[in-house]
Design a protein around this motif. Sequence first.
Motif, PDB file in Angstrom:
ATOM      1  N   MET B   1       0.859  -1.199   0.000  1.00 15.94           N
ATOM      2  CA  MET B   1       0.000   0.000   0.000  1.00 15.94           C
ATOM      3  C   MET B   1       0.883   1.232   0.000  1.00 15.94           C
ATOM      4  SD  MET B   1      -2.709  -1.795   0.332  1.00 15.94           S
ATOM      5  CE  MET B   1      -1.882  -3.280  -0.209  1.00 15.94           C
ATOM      6  N   GLY B   2       0.310   2.277  -0.381  1.00 13.71           N
ATOM      7  CA  GLY B   2       1.075   3.518  -0.425  1.00 13.71           C
ATOM      8  C   GLY B   2       1.300   4.082   0.962  1.00 13.71           C
ATOM      9  N   TYR B 136       2.037  -8.064  11.292  1.00 12.62           N
ATOM     10  CA  TYR B 136       1.087  -8.454  10.252  1.00 12.62           C
ATOM     11  C   TYR B 136      -0.334  -7.984  10.547  1.00 12.62           C
ATOM     12  CZ  TYR B 136       5.122 -11.391   9.441  1.00 12.62           C
ATOM     13  OH  TYR B 136       6.395 -11.830   9.257  1.00 12.62           O
ATOM     14  N   ASN B 342      -0.186 -13.023   4.984  1.00 10.04           N
ATOM     15  CA  ASN B 342      -1.181 -12.704   3.958  1.00 10.04           C
ATOM     16  C   ASN B 342      -2.621 -12.926   4.407  1.00 10.04           C
ATOM     17  OD1 ASN B 342       0.337 -11.552   1.884  1.00 10.04           O
ATOM     18  ND2 ASN B 342       1.028 -13.564   1.180  1.00 10.04           N
ATOM     19  N   ARG B 344      -4.332 -10.605   4.879  1.00 14.18           N
ATOM     20  CA  ARG B 344      -4.926  -9.515   4.099  1.00 14.18           C
ATOM     21  C   ARG B 344      -5.572  -9.973   2.797  1.00 14.18           C
ATOM     22  NH1 ARG B 344       1.026  -7.063   2.432  1.00 14.18           N
ATOM     23  NH2 ARG B 344       1.843  -8.993   1.581  1.00 14.18           N
ATOM     24  N   ASN B 345      -5.150 -11.124   2.267  1.00 14.47           N
ATOM     25  CA  ASN B 345      -5.626 -11.526   0.938  1.00 14.47           C
ATOM     26  C   ASN B 345      -7.002 -12.171   0.952  1.00 14.47           C
ATOM     27  OD1 ASN B 345      -3.406 -10.514  -0.312  1.00 14.47           O
ATOM     28  ND2 ASN B 345      -2.362 -12.480  -0.571  1.00 14.47           N
ATOM     29  N   PHE B 402      -8.294  -6.490  -7.436  1.00 15.52           N
ATOM     30  CA  PHE B 402      -6.926  -6.103  -7.091  1.00 15.52           C
ATOM     31  C   PHE B 402      -6.720  -4.592  -7.156  1.00 15.52           C
ATOM     32  CE2 PHE B 402      -6.781 -10.359  -9.048  1.00 15.52           C
ATOM     33  CZ  PHE B 402      -6.376 -11.065  -7.931  1.00 15.52           C
ATOM     34  N   THR B 403      -7.447  -3.951  -8.046  1.00 20.57           N
ATOM     35  CA  THR B 403      -7.270  -2.510  -8.234  1.00 20.57           C
ATOM     36  C   THR B 403      -7.877  -1.701  -7.084  1.00 20.57           C
ATOM     37  OG1 THR B 403      -9.241  -2.688  -9.598  1.00 20.57           O
ATOM     38  CG2 THR B 403      -7.143  -2.483 -10.745  1.00 20.57           C
ATOM     39  N   THR B 404      -8.684  -2.366  -6.279  1.00 20.78           N
ATOM     40  CA  THR B 404      -9.394  -1.659  -5.210  1.00 20.78           C
ATOM     41  C   THR B 404      -8.535  -1.542  -3.953  1.00 20.78           C
ATOM     42  OG1 THR B 404     -11.504  -2.452  -6.064  1.00 20.78           O
ATOM     43  CG2 THR B 404     -11.458  -1.754  -3.750  1.00 20.78           C
ATOM     44  N   SER B 405      -8.660  -0.416  -3.272  1.00 16.88           N
ATOM     45  CA  SER B 405      -8.002  -0.235  -1.977  1.00 16.88           C
ATOM     46  C   SER B 405      -9.047   0.073  -0.920  1.00 16.88           C
ATOM     47  CB  SER B 405      -7.027   0.948  -2.014  1.00 16.88           C
ATOM     48  OG  SER B 405      -6.056   0.756  -2.995  1.00 16.88           O
ATOM     49  N   ARG B 421       5.011  -1.809   8.345  1.00 21.59           N
ATOM     50  CA  ARG B 421       6.460  -2.008   8.215  1.00 21.59           C
ATOM     51  C   ARG B 421       6.838  -2.132   6.738  1.00 21.59           C
ATOM     52  NH1 ARG B 421      10.179  -6.159   7.923  1.00 21.59           N
ATOM     53  NH2 ARG B 421      12.148  -5.555   8.915  1.00 21.59           N
ATOM     54  N   GLN B 422       5.980  -2.785   5.978  1.00 18.32           N
ATOM     55  CA  GLN B 422       6.278  -2.950   4.556  1.00 18.32           C
ATOM     56  C   GLN B 422       6.290  -1.605   3.829  1.00 18.32           C
ATOM     57  OE1 GLN B 422       3.861  -6.265   2.992  1.00 18.32           O
ATOM     58  NE2 GLN B 422       3.851  -7.043   5.070  1.00 18.32           N
ATOM     59  N   LEU B 425       9.544   0.104   4.518  1.00 13.85           N
ATOM     60  CA  LEU B 425      10.624  -0.447   3.691  1.00 13.85           C
ATOM     61  C   LEU B 425      10.537   0.093   2.272  1.00 13.85           C
ATOM     62  CD1 LEU B 425      10.583  -4.115   5.026  1.00 13.85           C
ATOM     63  CD2 LEU B 425      12.605  -2.622   4.990  1.00 13.85           C
ATOM     64  N   GLU B 426       9.325   0.095   1.731  1.00 10.28           N
ATOM     65  CA  GLU B 426       9.163   0.602   0.360  1.00 10.28           C
ATOM     66  C   GLU B 426       9.626   2.053   0.273  1.00 10.28           C
ATOM     67  OE1 GLU B 426       5.319  -2.142  -1.071  1.00 10.28           O
ATOM     68  OE2 GLU B 426       4.994  -0.079  -0.410  1.00 10.28           O
TER      69      GLU B 426
END
Lengths: 475, 441
Positions: B1-2, B136, B342, B344-345, B402-405, B421-422, B425-426
């Motif tokens: 995510m952004g 997580y 995951n 989240r998936n 997938f395009t949805t947030s 945390r991810q 890192l990004e």
Amino acid sequence: MRAVIFALFVMACAPPHAPGTPSPRAATPTTGREGGQGAGAGALSTPDDNPFPSTYRPRPSRPTVLTNVNIYTAAGPLIRNGAIYIRDGKVVEVGQSVSAPPDADVIDGQGKYVTPGIIDTHSHLGVYAAPGVEALSDGNEATNPVTAQVWAEHSVWPQDPQFPRDLAGGVTTLQVLPGSANLIGGRSVVLKVVPSRTVQGMKFPGAKYGLKMACGENPKRVYASRGPSTRMGNVAGYRAAWIAAEQYRRKWDRWNADHAGEPPARDLGLETLAEVLRGHILVHNHCYRADEMAQMIDIAKEFGYSIRSFHHAVEGYKVADLLARDSIAASVWADWGGFKMEAMDGVVGNAAMLQQAGVRTIIHSDDPSGSQRLNQEAAKALAEGRRMGIALTDEDAIRWITLDAAWALDLDDRIGSLEPGKNADLVLWSSDPLSVYARAERVWVDGALMYDRHDPTRQWRTDFELGFVPAGGTR
Amino acid sequence: MGILTSLRPRASTATSLAFLLAAALSPVPATSRAQTIAITGGKVYPVSGPAIENGTVLIRDGRIVAVGANVPVPADARRVDATGKWVTPGLINSSTHLGLVDIGAVPETRDYAARGRDGVAAAFRAVDGLNPRSVYVAPAREDGVTSVVVAPAGGMVSGQAAFVDLLQANSATDMTVRAPLAMVAQLENAGSAGAGARGELLLRMRELLEDARVFGQNRRAYDAGSSRSLVASRSDLEALQPVLDGKLPLLVSVNRASDIQAAIRLARDYGVKLMISGGAEAWEVAGELAEARVPVLTGALTNIPTSFASLGSRQDNAALLRRAGVTVLITGDGGADPTAFNVRNLRYAAGNAVAYGMSWDEALRAITLAPAEAFGLGDRYGALQAGGVANVVVWTGDPFEFTTSAEHVFVRGREIAEETRQEELEERYRKLPPSYYPPPH
């Protein structure tokens, strides 16, 4: 879950190819019988570069035109409401419209989508077949940290019921690798996802072999009691192997030049490594951590081979510039991480950041379920890149599972995109393959219709499935 | 995510008194800030009723107070404009080890499997090891998962599962909604419980339930030492009492059709409230499951005969079960770690169920109201309805795509937008080489 994690430990890995050595294309084979035929004098002492030749033949096909389809060619922008004409196993024409010959079958695509056949650069189908019982666990020759002498194809069970499921997911080409228990795990093999009694009948004709190498936790865990038990031990192990390989290569190259005296003794493992040094075999290197990838790049330079692709490269985004500089592809998951220390820093932005840095980026599976849905994995990675503000196109995401993957196998002149002259490996999707709702409806391999979701007679069932797995239904 | 900036709303003084009162009266703990929030203009999917165009969801003090097309918005409410957006209940992932494992391969971070005695760990409360700071939690919540079932694994009787909200909390107690939620067991892997055959594993389970019954009827004799010897420890036998009372569901992991039938028979014999997880071949006995009113937790990506117990595994299992009238709870599966990293998936699993025959509405229900109801929390969770806990998600579009947030995520009425945390890192590696320290000028 624990079984899954265990599988990850043992199996996950992948390799690359190396620059700086003679171009793989220009390289000539060593000596030996082409196609393994006509054993002559010296056959036993002279390395044969193709002792298990492919017997694959394309299935009969009909000239076919798909009209009214949206086509991701992987070689240019999406063609909306276009058409594609395939004949004799090849793509003849792709465009807004094609000149359909009268003898061609015409399929109205009804606004559906077409992509090239999906290519998975990292599979263990056949070597870790289903059901996952001990007797079918053939992916890791975990008896020595360097087993360059083993070839994955000798473990492939063509009746693995995972093959037809992969085909139904649109996958037409697989690289099957040995596992990642070893520093050097052996040769990979490139397969077509087609029914066959023998692995030879699945082998992609003319495809190069790959060499599987693995960094990090797996080898040092598997060999903890005898070594290597540390990452420094791992590196010493790779270097020792390449030193021996270089010596072996020189010995044989010398003998090949003049055939003077007795041929040197053959060593299967060193033979494979020497072929890497000659540029004939592509290195696919399982490596998670950024710092270890940088070290593997230096080792490749020290011995003059190229890494074709890092596999997993969970921290690829941290060294994307180094990979881009040396033209090393990255075969990555969309969103795996956390299952071991070296996977801790996995981010979904990895693929997008790699691509942005100019790395040839590939979404791979290392997993029989993920392999069936590489389109969805690519879509996840694409969406995350866009959320980060990285400019990416839908076409980029399709390339990650087609043309870029073909490059990693050095098959991008034959597969991976829909262009005239290329193999007619293609998938008709029910809707945009970047949607979660899309399903592969039909799959062609070399122009032959090999799967049809709506035609039970075009749904391959392996020998194993007869009786064991109820017939019919959606699988 | 952004990279998200903190959108956490500030409590107004006007609502703080109301908050204090509410905190005293309701089980919603102090971590939810007192405030009134009106999510307006979106397409609202209450799950408990038909979708509402241009609907409003009104939240006060951690609870949903009104949902509808013509809900008056109080003047003091913070307005969240959801025009063009989709609004759903927070998603519920019914099969996780979230907070019980950080790094799968590092045993010291792994707390979902008790050693137990002879394969029995009924008294093991997995939630006692829950780490609310697990890295997580934030990614799961960021993808709209607001509650999870935290379950143990291993042995024959693995222990007790709990239902937790994914708060930004310092304490597992604050997160916990119900514990125990279910007793987790498995009846297909004889070896992991020291048995040599399926029948022996079932025998062990019957012996255990028999002895738990004996214990429950003769506690005094047991404590006086005048009871015959029983097959489990006192704490395990005690923990099984609510299972025998039919109050605590027995969540049994089985895949083969015949194993599912055996579990149904066992549950009938002992008056146990049964739930099935895994259920790869459940479609083959869908009628029996429906008749016995046994809910099934199953993935939507499973079509591989990974073992001899799941030869009939097929892609449309969830859809077939639902069609037969079985309550279906969709869980994560596939190769990536679906129980922690995951979690989240989950929404993509629901999307895949739709691709293979389930209706969209049913798939949404299978990750919201169906689990809430199956675990006896349907009055408070899994739907957008007055009186419910305000776990609400505003999506940019179809949550399964997938395009949805998830644009806004509310847990117990509080918006949480914590950087993961991810994402850190990004951000650190957006420009290469990175500048660790000192910061660039």
